[in-house]
Motif scaffolding. Structure first.
Motif, short mmCIF file in Angstrom:
data_model
loop_
_atom_site.label_atom_id
_atom_site.label_comp_id
_atom_site.label_asym_id
_atom_site.label_seq_id
_atom_site.Cartn_x
_atom_site.Cartn_y
_atom_site.Cartn_z
N CYS A 163 -7.89 20.74 -12.82
CA CYS A 163 -7.84 21.82 -12.51
C CYS A 163 -8.76 22.17 -11.92
CB CYS A 163 -7.22 23.19 -13.49
SG CYS A 163 -6.93 24.36 -13.02
N HIS A 215 -8.54 25.42 -10.78
CA HIS A 215 -8.74 26.94 -11.29
C HIS A 215 -7.99 28.31 -10.07
CE1 HIS A 215 -11.25 25.12 -14.38
NE2 HIS A 215 -12.14 24.57 -13.60
N CYS A 235 -4.20 27.31 -16.32
CA CYS A 235 -5.50 27.33 -16.27
C CYS A 235 -6.49 28.78 -16.88
CB CYS A 235 -5.74 27.98 -15.00
SG CYS A 235 -7.87 28.03 -14.48
N ALA A 236 -6.86 27.79 -17.80
CA ALA A 236 -8.13 28.92 -18.64
C ALA A 236 -8.82 29.55 -17.82
CB ALA A 236 -8.66 27.53 -19.55
N ILE A 237 -8.94 28.99 -17.12
CA ILE A 237 -9.83 30.04 -15.86
C ILE A 237 -9.75 31.69 -15.99
CG2 ILE A 237 -11.68 30.42 -14.30
CD1 ILE A 237 -12.54 28.35 -16.75
N CYS A 293 -7.42 23.36 -19.52
CA CYS A 293 -6.97 24.14 -18.62
C CYS A 293 -5.70 22.91 -18.15
CB CYS A 293 -7.40 23.16 -17.04
SG CYS A 293 -8.37 25.22 -17.09
ZN ZN Z 1 -7.87 25.57 -14.54
#
Ligand code: ZN
Ligand code: GDP
Length: 316
Positions: free
Chosen positions: A268, A270, A276-278, A263
């Protein structure tokens, strides 16, 4: 007193004699005003302690006369009581068994997994009551969600079905405890695994029986095939210490592979953060939206709890 079992808990297995030559022992039972210490020699001794002394089952100690000295802990497991007080439950556990059964309330499992990871314990899941028909749907759903990241043990405590894989897991030298909501079968499971323990199934919780002045005895049990289990009545009935939003964002089961490091922001949550990777995992279908929704729900609950706790501390 704790009864003897075929295999003994490993007294102070990581320390031998301390420099002051006092013998090293392991606290195997706590009776409120005294503790039972098991020494490497196999000898046991009761040692008096103050009520508020922070000695717990699983502590490695040296004993000189009547003086207990605690050795450093690897892990600490805490619980919250009905009034919000925090209590240390046990020391030096390395696994936490989270027990679920059909009709267990949702969200408990994820919160418990996060709490275990925060405390440095490896969580595993026991799906109890597999003798009942409606367990197969639950088991299938749990396998999809958790099967790749956690050990899962489907079993029936009362019918003694499926206990061997769990015994084999614990026999790898693990020391653990069970948590779960009332009625999932934790007492039944402990009875099945430790025949000498003899707990009352469906017993009143510590809270309900408080007026009757019950002493909480917590004990460490050696399993005949290897491994150890801690039983703390208050812990069986109550909850783990709440995690923080940061803990949840980091340890929510299923988010591990997507990593908080990827992220853009290290802290983060999320939710709406850019990069944000999620969130992108959800968009790409790598994370089920139902899981993400549950995460958001628990996140909001924890945020509300934390805000209320801050308000209370301002008022005081
Ligand atoms: Zn995130
Ligand atoms: P605890 O509150 O988690 O300690 O749960 P208990 O061990 O007291 O069990 C609650 C109820 O579930 C009791 O009536 C048990 O007999 C029942 N129970 C526990 N394990 C099983 C199981 O494997 N199968 C079935 N059918 N019932 C179980």
């Amino acid at each position: 007193m704790m009864m003897k079992t075929e295999s003994e808990p490993r007294a102070g297995h990581q320390y031998h004699l301390q420099s002051d030559q006092a013998p090293v022992g392991l606290i195997v039972a706590h009776h409120g005003i005294s503790v039972e210490v098991l020494f490497e020699s196999g000898k046991r001794r009761m040692v008096r302690v103050k009520r508020n002394s922070e000695h717990v089952v699983g502590d490695n100690v040296t004993v000189a006369g009547e003086v207990l000295k605690r050795l450093p802990r690897r892990t600490e497991l805490r619980r919250r009581d009905a009034r919000g007080g925090i209590h240390l439950v046990a020391a030096n556990l390395d696994v936490l068994g989270i027990v679920v059964a059909p009709l267990s309330p949702g969200g408990f499992l994820d919160r418990a997994i996060v709490a275990a990871r925060v405390a440095g314990l490896q969580p595993f899941v026991v799906v109890n009551k597999c003798d009942l028909d409606d367990t197969s749907a639950l088991l299938g759903a749990l396998q999809v969600t958790y099967g790749s990241s956690l050990p899962l043990f489907p079993l029936s405590a009362t019918e003694s079905i499926g206990l061997d894989p769990l015994r084999a897991f614990l026999s790898q030298g693990h020391r653990g405890a069970f948590v779960g909501t009332t009625g999932v079968g934790k007492s039944s499971l402990l009875n099945a695994l430790c025949p000498d323990i003899n707990l009352k199934v469906g017993a009143l919780s510590e809270y309900k029986s408080q007026g009757r002045h019950t002493t909480t005895v917590s004990t460490l049990h050696a399993l005949s095939g290897g491994g150890e289990l801690v039983d703390t009545p208050g812990f069986r009935d109550f909850g783990l210490v709440d995690s923080t939003v940061e803990d949840l964002a980091l340890y929510f089961p299923g988010f591990e592979e997507h990593g908080d490091l990827s992220c853009r922001f290290r802290n983060c949550r999320h939710r709406t953060e850019p990069g944000c990777a999620i969130l992108s995992g959800v968009e790409q279908g790598l994370i089920l939206s139902a899981r993400y929704e549950l995460y958001l729900q628990i996140l909001s609950e924890i945020e509300t709890d934390q805000a209320e706790a801050r308000c209370r501390s301002w008022r005081n």
